[in-house]
Design an enzyme around this catalytic site. Sequence first.
Site, mmCIF file in Angstrom:
data_model
loop_
_atom_site.group_PDB
_atom_site.id
_atom_site.type_symbol
_atom_site.label_atom_id
_atom_site.label_comp_id
_atom_site.label_asym_id
_atom_site.label_seq_id
_atom_site.Cartn_x
_atom_site.Cartn_y
_atom_site.Cartn_z
ATOM 1 N N SER A 192 0.833 -1.211 0.000
ATOM 2 C CA SER A 192 0.000 0.000 0.000
ATOM 3 C C SER A 192 0.861 1.252 0.000
ATOM 4 O O SER A 192 0.535 2.246 -0.665
ATOM 5 C CB SER A 192 -0.927 -0.008 1.215
ATOM 6 O OG SER A 192 -0.199 0.114 2.418
ATOM 7 N N ARG A 196 0.485 3.501 -3.460
ATOM 8 C CA ARG A 196 -0.145 4.816 -3.292
ATOM 9 C C ARG A 196 0.777 5.928 -3.802
ATOM 10 O O ARG A 196 0.352 6.806 -4.549
ATOM 11 C CB ARG A 196 -0.484 5.050 -1.824
ATOM 12 C CG ARG A 196 -1.146 6.411 -1.576
ATOM 13 C CD ARG A 196 -1.439 6.629 -0.109
ATOM 14 N NE ARG A 196 -2.519 5.787 0.363
ATOM 15 C CZ ARG A 196 -2.358 4.687 1.096
ATOM 16 N NH1 ARG A 196 -1.145 4.330 1.459
ATOM 17 N NH2 ARG A 196 -3.376 3.963 1.480
ATOM 18 N N ASN A 200 -0.050 7.983 -7.491
ATOM 19 C CA ASN A 200 -0.338 9.417 -7.504
ATOM 20 C C ASN A 200 0.680 10.200 -8.313
ATOM 21 O O ASN A 200 0.323 11.092 -9.087
ATOM 22 C CB ASN A 200 -0.384 9.945 -6.065
ATOM 23 C CG ASN A 200 -1.700 9.640 -5.387
ATOM 24 O OD1 ASN A 200 -2.690 10.344 -5.571
ATOM 25 N ND2 ASN A 200 -1.724 8.575 -4.606
#
Length: 255
Positions: A192, A196, A200
Site C-alpha cells: 500500500s 499509493r 499518484n
Amino acid sequence: MSAGEITSQEYIKHHLHNLTVGEGFWAVHIDTLGWSIFLGLVFLYIFRSVAKKADTGVPGKLQCAVEMIVGFVDDSVKSTFHGNNPLIAPLALTIFVWVLLMNAMDWVPVDLLPRIFELFGVHYMKAVPTTDMNMTLGLAFGVFILIIYYSIKVKGIGGFIKELTTQPFGHWSLYWLNFILEVVTMLARPLSLALRLFGNLYAGELIFLLIATLGIAQLPVHFIWAAFHLLVIPLQAFIFMMLTIVYLSLAHEDH
C-alpha cells in the site's frame, strides 16, 4: 524531442522510458538511482549545513524553514508513535524530506532535463524517481524490513509467531487461518505504501505530459495543474511518512 516533432503517443512513451542498463530482471534504471541519490545528498547537505550554522538569535529563512520541518515531523512522531525508539524521529524526517524532494521534481518542466541530457547523447531521462515503481517498492521494502526487525526485537521470535497465529480467532484449530490473514495484512502494508505513492505521482506526471502535447495552449493548463501539485506533492510525502510511523508503532506494541 518535443511534442511537435513526433506524435503525442510517441512523445509520452519516450518521456516515460527510463535510462536503463541491462535487461530483464537485471535491468537497472540509472536515472532513478542517480536522481534519488543526488536528492538524498541535497537533503543531507542542506540540513547538515543549517545545523552547523544554527543561530540562537534571529534565524535566517533557511534555518527557519528547516526548524519548521523538524518541529512538524517531531510533533507527528510524538502524537502517533506509542513506543520508545530514538530512531523513529530521524527516520521519519529522512523519509518525509527525501520523498518530498523526489516528488518535487515533478515541478520541473517535462522537456527541460530530457533536452539537456540529449545534448550529451543521453536519449532517455525520467527525472521524477517516485514515478518509478522500483523506487517506491524499494522504499516500502526498507520500511517492511524495519517492521519485521522491531516486531521480533520487541516481542521476541515466540511472541511474534504467537501474534501471527492467535488472532483474530483464539481457538487452536484456526491458528492456520490466523496465520494466513496476518501474513496477508503484513504484506499489504509495504504494498500500500509503494502503490499509493507511485500511482499518484505517475498519474500526475502523465497528465503533465498530456498537457505538454497541447502546444501553446498548454501554458494556462500547465500552470493550473502545477498549482494543484502544491497540495499533491507534500501530501504524498506526508502520507508515506505517517503510515511508516503507524506501522512501526504497531510493530512496537506487544499484546
